[in-house]
Design an enzyme around this catalytic site. Structure first.
Site, short mmCIF file in Angstrom:
data_model
loop_
_atom_site.label_atom_id
_atom_site.label_comp_id
_atom_site.label_asym_id
_atom_site.label_seq_id
_atom_site.Cartn_x
_atom_site.Cartn_y
_atom_site.Cartn_z
N ARG A 97 0.88 -1.19 0.00
CA ARG A 97 0.00 0.00 0.00
C ARG A 97 0.90 1.22 0.00
NH1 ARG A 97 -2.52 4.09 0.05
NH2 ARG A 97 -4.67 4.43 0.74
N THR A 103 -6.09 7.32 -3.56
CA THR A 103 -6.81 7.38 -4.84
C THR A 103 -8.28 7.10 -4.59
OG1 THR A 103 -6.45 5.03 -5.29
CG2 THR A 103 -4.80 6.57 -6.14
N GLU A 105 -11.75 5.23 -4.51
CA GLU A 105 -11.98 3.80 -4.28
C GLU A 105 -12.58 3.14 -5.52
OE1 GLU A 105 -11.15 0.73 -2.44
OE2 GLU A 105 -11.17 2.43 -1.06
N ARG A 149 -0.71 -5.50 5.07
CA ARG A 149 -0.16 -4.90 3.86
C ARG A 149 1.14 -4.15 4.19
NH1 ARG A 149 -5.19 -1.38 1.81
NH2 ARG A 149 -4.79 -0.54 3.91
#
Length: 287
Positions: A97, A103, A105, A149
């Site tokens: 990530r 940005t 979704e 992540r």
């Protein structure tokens, strides 16, 4: 004796006049030279300022990949700010990530993709290709988030400037993302704000719709409101160009705003009321 004195006085006067005009001439030359240098300097400064406004390269911080970065291979792009990578050293597949990037979704379950989310995702997919060699630069603090992540800055080789560049910056400078963060890592925050200011001032993509980008994310209602206003204005502008009569197409049973609409041939001119009485329907594109 008197004649000699007169000659001496004459020669001294001539010499003084010559020195005076020579000095003035040199001063004038120096003044002209200085003015020319100032003018050229001013011209160069104006050129730099103009280039700064028209080109983001003035602010780009492309450079060599940091020594502490981790080499990886791009497996696939998930969306604009998330991708799957294979670590070169261990072969482990991880999800990365991007730090300081937000940005719209595009893949959230049960939620319609937000405006410009598909464009952002496609931009990432077209810039970062499967099999590309990339590098992850981790910031101070946690390496992963609560979802497992990895969090970092992604270095990729930019063919545009033949150098390694942070993709986080690229995404923001193109107007596909805003600067956003919930984590403590902020190493490149100032640089990314410069990238955002460039995209914002040039109204690129997410910045092209007033009110869509907010400090907390993206306001879809504001986007829809502005879109409706724009459509209304376009319809009003189109309607002002229409004549009282319409042009019917006997084959499609539609009537149009002008006789050459959609390359139509042998149109039949009549009033709109006549067209409706004869069973013609308005063209969806013309009306």
């Amino acid at each position: 004796m008197k004649l000699y004195k007169l000659k001496s006085i004459f020669l001294l006067s001539a010499l003084a006049i010559s020195i005076f005009f020579t000095g003035c001439s040199n001063d004038d030359k120096n003044l002209i030279t200085n003015q020319t240098q100032i003018k050229n300097s001013s011209s160069n400064n104006n050129q730099i300022i103009t280039e700064s406004k028209n080109s983001y390269k003035e602010y780009s911080f492309s450079k060599e990949v940091p020594k502490n970065s981790v080499k990886a291979i791009l497996e696939r792009v998930v969306d604009g700010d998330t991708m799957k990578l294979k670590l070169d050293e261990t072969g482990e597949i991880i999800t990365l990530r991007l730090l300081l990037v937000d940005t719209p979704e595009s893949v959230k379950k049960g939620v319609e993709p937000q405006p410009y989310s598909i464009e952002a995702s496609n931009f990432t997919k077209n810039t970062l290709l499967s099999g590309d060699t990339v590098y992850i630069e981790y910031d101070e603090g946690d390496i992963t988030d609560k979802y497992g992540r990895h969090l970092g800055y992604l270095w990729f080789y930019s063919n545009d400037n033949s150098n390694w560049q942070i993709f986080n910056e690229k995404l923001i400078s193109e107007g596909y993302a805003r600067v956003g963060y919930i984590y403590s890592q902020k190493k490149y925050l100032n640089e990314l704000y410069k990238a955002q200011e460039y995209a914002k001032s040039n109204k690129l993509n997410i910045w092209s719709v007033d009110g869509y980008v907010t400090n907390k994310g993206f306001d879809v209602d504001a986007y829809n409101l502005n879109s409706r206003k724009s459509n209304t204005e376009n319809n009003l502008n189109n309607s002002s160009l229409k004549t009282d009569n319409v042009y019917a197409n006997s084959n499609s049973k539609k009537y149009h705003s002008n006789k050459n609409a959609h390359n139509m041939k042998d149109s039949i001119e009549m009033t709109e009321e006549e067209a409706k009485n004869k069973g013609y329907q308005p063209c969806n594109l013309c009306y």
